[in-house]
Scaffold this motif. Structure first.
Motif, mmCIF file in Angstrom:
data_model
loop_
_atom_site.group_PDB
_atom_site.id
_atom_site.type_symbol
_atom_site.label_atom_id
_atom_site.label_comp_id
_atom_site.label_asym_id
_atom_site.label_seq_id
_atom_site.Cartn_x
_atom_site.Cartn_y
_atom_site.Cartn_z
ATOM 1 N N ALA A 8 0.826 -1.224 0.000
ATOM 2 C CA ALA A 8 0.000 0.000 0.000
ATOM 3 C C ALA A 8 0.849 1.258 0.000
ATOM 4 N N GLY A 9 2.114 1.126 0.401
ATOM 5 C CA GLY A 9 2.980 2.299 0.460
ATOM 6 C C GLY A 9 3.680 2.587 -0.861
ATOM 7 N N GLY A 10 3.331 1.879 -1.899
ATOM 8 C CA GLY A 10 3.973 2.096 -3.200
ATOM 9 C C GLY A 10 3.188 3.097 -4.036
ATOM 10 N N GLU A 93 11.672 -14.048 -5.806
ATOM 11 C CA GLU A 93 11.269 -14.306 -4.420
ATOM 12 C C GLU A 93 10.089 -13.417 -4.015
ATOM 13 N N LEU A 94 10.191 -12.137 -4.334
ATOM 14 C CA LEU A 94 9.096 -11.235 -3.922
ATOM 15 C C LEU A 94 7.918 -11.334 -4.897
ATOM 16 N N ASP A 95 8.192 -11.146 -6.185
ATOM 17 C CA ASP A 95 7.101 -11.029 -7.152
ATOM 18 C C ASP A 95 6.352 -12.347 -7.329
ATOM 19 N N PRO A 116 -2.232 -7.490 -9.638
ATOM 20 C CA PRO A 116 -1.566 -6.715 -10.687
ATOM 21 C C PRO A 116 -0.695 -7.607 -11.559
ATOM 22 N N SER A 117 -1.214 -7.966 -12.705
ATOM 23 C CA SER A 117 -0.378 -8.592 -13.714
ATOM 24 C C SER A 117 0.426 -7.441 -14.334
ATOM 25 N N THR A 118 0.807 -7.534 -15.562
ATOM 26 C CA THR A 118 1.578 -6.437 -16.172
ATOM 27 C C THR A 118 1.506 -6.522 -17.691
#
Ligand code: NAD
Length: 335
Positions: A8-10, A93-95, A116-118
């Protein structure tokens, strides 16, 4: 409705939180991130709770919030091409891995997920416009490590889709095409490649550095203003017809090559008193992708969205044109 926003902070998360708090008094937000810098102004709002949780280290804490929400937005990711080539395993690792856990919990606790895909899942597809259900997802050889982001997202899209069929998971996949606006990246960091393209150019101007066009800057992208993107997300939240759908969210009218973008930004920068002198000395220079990003980089020449599905099902249309998008973004950074 209880909405859990992870990351949420992005850039996207902060705008989504802001809009919900402004307009939807009966929706509660649980915001999770490792940083609250971009949402500090929201921390004391009604219906808003922030939890500082690193999803890679403290998944159990996050899982408690998933149990208590109605909808989850897993927005935490690394979305910067230089990191795809320099530290692909961190991206994976994150995504991929951390978001896979959120997907599994959403299935287990029967939560709706808006993921959120891209636009990058289309990779090097040669279609003139990318369509959600007919365009191929085309990535390069393994040595082109840049595709780890695209593959991570694509694999999650496939996993979510399969859970929709097998387990009745309520999901929506949205594919942002170069969303731009205030708070996109921190332009104070002057290293090349530390930001996405628009903010990289703004950072160069701020630091009086030349603007590098990778491989001539002839790549074409369609730039989308953040408020248009957030309009689409709100329509997705509100609209049951968005279930089990994939939506491209881009602005095909804002097609622009990276070279044109650089020229526009330099031209617009003359309007700001603090930049005028610096801009006179800045040049647009050419570099090649191997020099700029390293050998494991590869890119698509043209990435334009078809948005017919979002128009038809969501009744959504992007409103902000290219000049306005740049003006609003540059005003944020330079006024
Ligand atoms: P962003 O980098 O601005 O935001 C990501 C947020 O995740 C940051 O606030 C970061 O602190 C947080 N985060 C990182 N690691 C974390 C961790 N371990 N635990 C908790 N939080 C962590 O990215 P964004 O532009 O807001 O993008 C959001 C999502 O949309 C991402 O999945 C991205 O891939 C996707 N996306 C964005 C765009 C775009 O145009 N902005 C385009 C395509 C896809």
């Amino acid at each position: 409705m209880n909405i859990l926003i992870v990351g949420a902070g992005g850039f996207i998360g902060s705008h989504l939180c802001e809009r919900i708090l402004e307009k939807y008094g009966d929706w509660n937000i649980t915001a999770v991130d490792i940083s609250s810098e971009k949402i500090d102004h929201l921390l004391h709002s009604k219906n808003f709770s922030f939890y500082k949780i690193d999803v890679l280290r403290n998944y159990n804490q996050l899982e408690e919030h998933i149990k208590n929400c109605d909808v989850v937005f897993p927005l935490a990711a690394i979305a910067n091409p230089l990191i795809y080539v320099q530290d692909p395993l961190r991206v994976f690792e994150l995504d991929f891995e951390s978001n896979l856990r959120i997907v599994k919990s959403s299935v287990k606790y029967e939560k709706r997920i808006i993921f959120p895909s891209t636009s990058e899942v289309y990779g090097m597809c040669s279609d003139s416009e990318f369509e959600e259900d007919s365009s191929n997802c085309v990535t390069g050889p393994i040595c082109k490590q840049r595709w780890i982001y695209s593959c991570s997202k694509q694999m999650l899209d496939r996993v979510i889709y399969a859970h929709g069929i097998r387990d009745g998971l309520r999901y929506t996949l949205f594919r942002p095409f170069n969303w731009i606006g205030p708070r996109l990246d921190d332009i104070r960091n002057e290293n090349n490649g530390s930001s996405r393209v628009v903010t990289q150019f703004l950072s160069n101007i701020l630091h009086g550095k030349n603007i590098s066009l990778v491989d001539g800057g002839s790549q074409i992208r369609c730039f989308t203003y953040i408020s248009d993107g957030i309009d689409a997300l709100i329509k997705i939240i509100e609209n049951d017809n968005a279930d089990k759908q994939i939506f491209n969210i881009g602005n095909p009218r804002n097609q622009c090559s990276i070279k044109e973008l650089a020229k526009k930004i330099l031209d617009f920068a003359q309007k700001y008193d603090t930049l005028r002198e610096k801009v006179q000395k800045i040049q647009i220079v050419n570099t090649n992708s191997a020099e700029y990003y390293g050998k494991s980089y590869q890119d698509v020449q043209r990435r334009i969205s078809s948005i017919r599905r979002a128009e038809d099902i969501l009744g959504w249309k992007p409103m902000v044109d290219m000049d306005e998008l740049l003006t609003r973004t540059m005003d944020f950074y330079f006024i």
